[in-house]
Design a protein around this motif. Sequence first.
Motif, mmCIF file in Angstrom:
data_model
loop_
_atom_site.group_PDB
_atom_site.id
_atom_site.type_symbol
_atom_site.label_atom_id
_atom_site.label_comp_id
_atom_site.label_asym_id
_atom_site.label_seq_id
_atom_site.Cartn_x
_atom_site.Cartn_y
_atom_site.Cartn_z
ATOM 1 N N CYS A 70 0.833 -1.210 0.000
ATOM 2 C CA CYS A 70 0.000 0.000 0.000
ATOM 3 C C CYS A 70 0.867 1.260 0.000
ATOM 4 N N GLU A 74 0.841 4.220 -2.760
ATOM 5 C CA GLU A 74 0.621 5.603 -2.329
ATOM 6 C C GLU A 74 1.735 6.518 -2.825
ATOM 7 N N SER A 87 -3.736 10.922 3.133
ATOM 8 C CA SER A 87 -3.529 9.548 2.713
ATOM 9 C C SER A 87 -4.491 8.612 3.426
ATOM 10 N N PRO A 88 -5.072 7.666 2.702
ATOM 11 C CA PRO A 88 -5.921 6.675 3.366
ATOM 12 C C PRO A 88 -5.120 5.778 4.314
ATOM 13 N N ASP A 91 -5.577 6.239 8.178
ATOM 14 C CA ASP A 91 -6.738 5.661 8.860
ATOM 15 C C ASP A 91 -7.161 4.403 8.108
ATOM 16 N N LYS A 92 -6.348 3.371 8.199
ATOM 17 C CA LYS A 92 -6.549 2.157 7.403
ATOM 18 C C LYS A 92 -7.887 1.471 7.671
ATOM 19 N N ASN A 94 -10.799 2.870 8.339
ATOM 20 C CA ASN A 94 -11.980 3.590 7.873
ATOM 21 C C ASN A 94 -11.855 4.189 6.478
ATOM 22 N N ALA A 95 -10.700 4.110 5.872
ATOM 23 C CA ALA A 95 -10.517 4.722 4.551
ATOM 24 C C ALA A 95 -11.487 4.145 3.534
ATOM 25 N N TRP A 96 -11.739 2.849 3.585
ATOM 26 C CA TRP A 96 -12.650 2.233 2.615
ATOM 27 C C TRP A 96 -14.067 2.775 2.762
ATOM 28 N N LYS A 97 -14.434 3.202 3.974
ATOM 29 C CA LYS A 97 -15.775 3.756 4.180
ATOM 30 C C LYS A 97 -15.913 5.093 3.447
ATOM 31 N N ARG A 98 -14.861 5.904 3.465
ATOM 32 C CA ARG A 98 -14.899 7.177 2.727
ATOM 33 C C ARG A 98 -14.978 6.908 1.222
ATOM 34 N N SER A 99 -14.264 5.894 0.773
ATOM 35 C CA SER A 99 -14.329 5.537 -0.647
ATOM 36 C C SER A 99 -15.728 5.071 -1.019
#
Length: 186
Positions: A70, A74, A87-88, A91-92, A94-99
């Motif tokens: 990753c 990046e 950078s996602p 916050d590994k 929760n980053a997918w939730k923002r995506s």
Amino acid sequence: DTRGKKLSPSSSYPSPNNRIGSTSILVHAILQYPRCYDTLFQSQTYLSSQSYSSSSSSSSSTANTRHTSCLEEEESLDSTIHATGPSPLLDKDNAWKRSYRALEELYHHGTLESIGVANFETKDMEELYDFATVGPHIYQGSLRTLMTERDLVEGLVKHGVHFQCYDTVSVILGGREVVPRAYDRL
């Protein structure tokens, strides 16, 4: 208007706004697995496995793909991408939730025809069901997932999510002893 309403995959799709001439372009987006495994991709086990191609063998047409970490991904991004936000990797969990939220916005806007996820675990799917305003339409996973992850598959059925299998033939061909009837029929 579907904005702000909890939708299931079987709900009506908004009309797509994407057109080239008189042809509609329907875009289906899939969010890939939400976890980074940097330690795996740096481990001696991985570096000595068939999945890893050294730079000297990468020109071979038979070389396998070397997965990047990753951090490597990046660092390789263009500066304009870096300028869009933090950078996602900070916050590994929760980053997918923002995506996923971004995909929901594109769906509500009519840019996307459907949203999918790939290789999520049962606990990730449960989190997704709890916070999503648009449930995923598609789950993309392996045949092994379909055959062995009962709780995950039951959750997909309960929520009306279509399962899309990406490795059916390779699993059957590679498992002659495990699934002889499927192998013989193929």
